[in-house]
Design a protein around this motif. Structure first.
Motif, PDB file in Angstrom:
ATOM      1  N   GLU A  85       2.002   0.530   2.089  1.00  0.00           N
ATOM      2  CA  GLU A  85       1.987   0.338   3.538  1.00  0.00           C
ATOM      3  C   GLU A  85       0.741  -0.427   3.985  1.00  0.00           C
ATOM      4  O   GLU A  85       0.816  -1.331   4.819  1.00  0.00           O
ATOM      5  CB  GLU A  85       2.041   1.696   4.241  1.00  0.00           C
ATOM      6  CG  GLU A  85       2.124   1.617   5.743  1.00  0.00           C
ATOM      7  CD  GLU A  85       2.179   2.996   6.386  1.00  0.00           C
ATOM      8  OE1 GLU A  85       1.805   3.069   7.570  1.00  0.00           O
ATOM      9  OE2 GLU A  85       2.563   3.967   5.725  1.00  0.00           O
ATOM     10  N   THR A  86      -0.395  -0.087   3.407  1.00  0.00           N
ATOM     11  CA  THR A  86      -1.641  -0.774   3.737  1.00  0.00           C
ATOM     12  C   THR A  86      -1.579  -2.240   3.330  1.00  0.00           C
ATOM     13  O   THR A  86      -1.979  -3.127   4.098  1.00  0.00           O
ATOM     14  CB  THR A  86      -2.827  -0.086   3.038  1.00  0.00           C
ATOM     15  OG1 THR A  86      -2.861   1.282   3.420  1.00  0.00           O
ATOM     16  CG2 THR A  86      -4.143  -0.749   3.380  1.00  0.00           C
ATOM     17  N   GLU A  87      -1.081  -2.506   2.156  1.00  0.00           N
ATOM     18  CA  GLU A  87      -0.964  -3.882   1.668  1.00  0.00           C
ATOM     19  C   GLU A  87      -0.029  -4.692   2.562  1.00  0.00           C
ATOM     20  O   GLU A  87      -0.305  -5.853   2.882  1.00  0.00           O
ATOM     21  CB  GLU A  87      -0.463  -3.891   0.221  1.00  0.00           C
ATOM     22  CG  GLU A  87      -0.517  -5.238  -0.444  1.00  0.00           C
ATOM     23  CD  GLU A  87      -1.927  -5.790  -0.544  1.00  0.00           C
ATOM     24  OE1 GLU A  87      -2.078  -7.022  -0.383  1.00  0.00           O
ATOM     25  OE2 GLU A  87      -2.864  -5.018  -0.780  1.00  0.00           O
TER      26      GLU A  87
END
Length: 122
Positions: A85-87
């Motif tokens: 999700e962060t990427e």
């Protein structure tokens, strides 16, 4: 003041006595220097051993902390999902920044080049 009987116990000339005293002083100096070196070596060894123990203890605590952190995270599934999700969020932001880059540069150049140079009316 030296007693007469003391002189009889040590029958030697004055120079021999001085030479023996100088030699004894030199021997004592060497013994003290050797003792200081040995003491410094013992202190260094103790310091090194203490540093090794501290390093080992820190390593153990770090391992325990990492284990407790992985337990608190509830496993690797949540970590992987969060990383994905962060990427994705970072790639979206990067893509948007690149797509608007030219537009932003043009607007900044327009603002900078269109400065009103007329003096204000008082």
């Amino acid at each position: 003041r030296i007693k007469q009987s003391s002189l009889l116990l040590f029958p030697m000339s004055g120079q021999e006595g001085i030479d023996r005293l100088l030699q004894a002083e030199q021997d004592a100096t060497e013994i003290v220097a050797k003792a200081r070196k040995e003491k410094a070596a013992r202190i260094k060894q103790a310091r090194d051993e203490a540093e090794a123990e501290v390093k080992q203890y820190r390593s153990k605590l770090e391992q325990q902390f990492q284990e407790s952190q992985s337990m608190a995270m509830g496993g690797s599934d949540k970590s992987v999902a969060l990383a994905v999700e962060t990427e994705k969020g970072l790639s979206d932001i990067t893509r948007l920044a690149e797509s608007n880059r030219v537009k932003v540069v043009r607007e900044i150049l327009t603002w900078v080049s269109s400065v009103d140079t007329t003096p204000p009316v008082a």
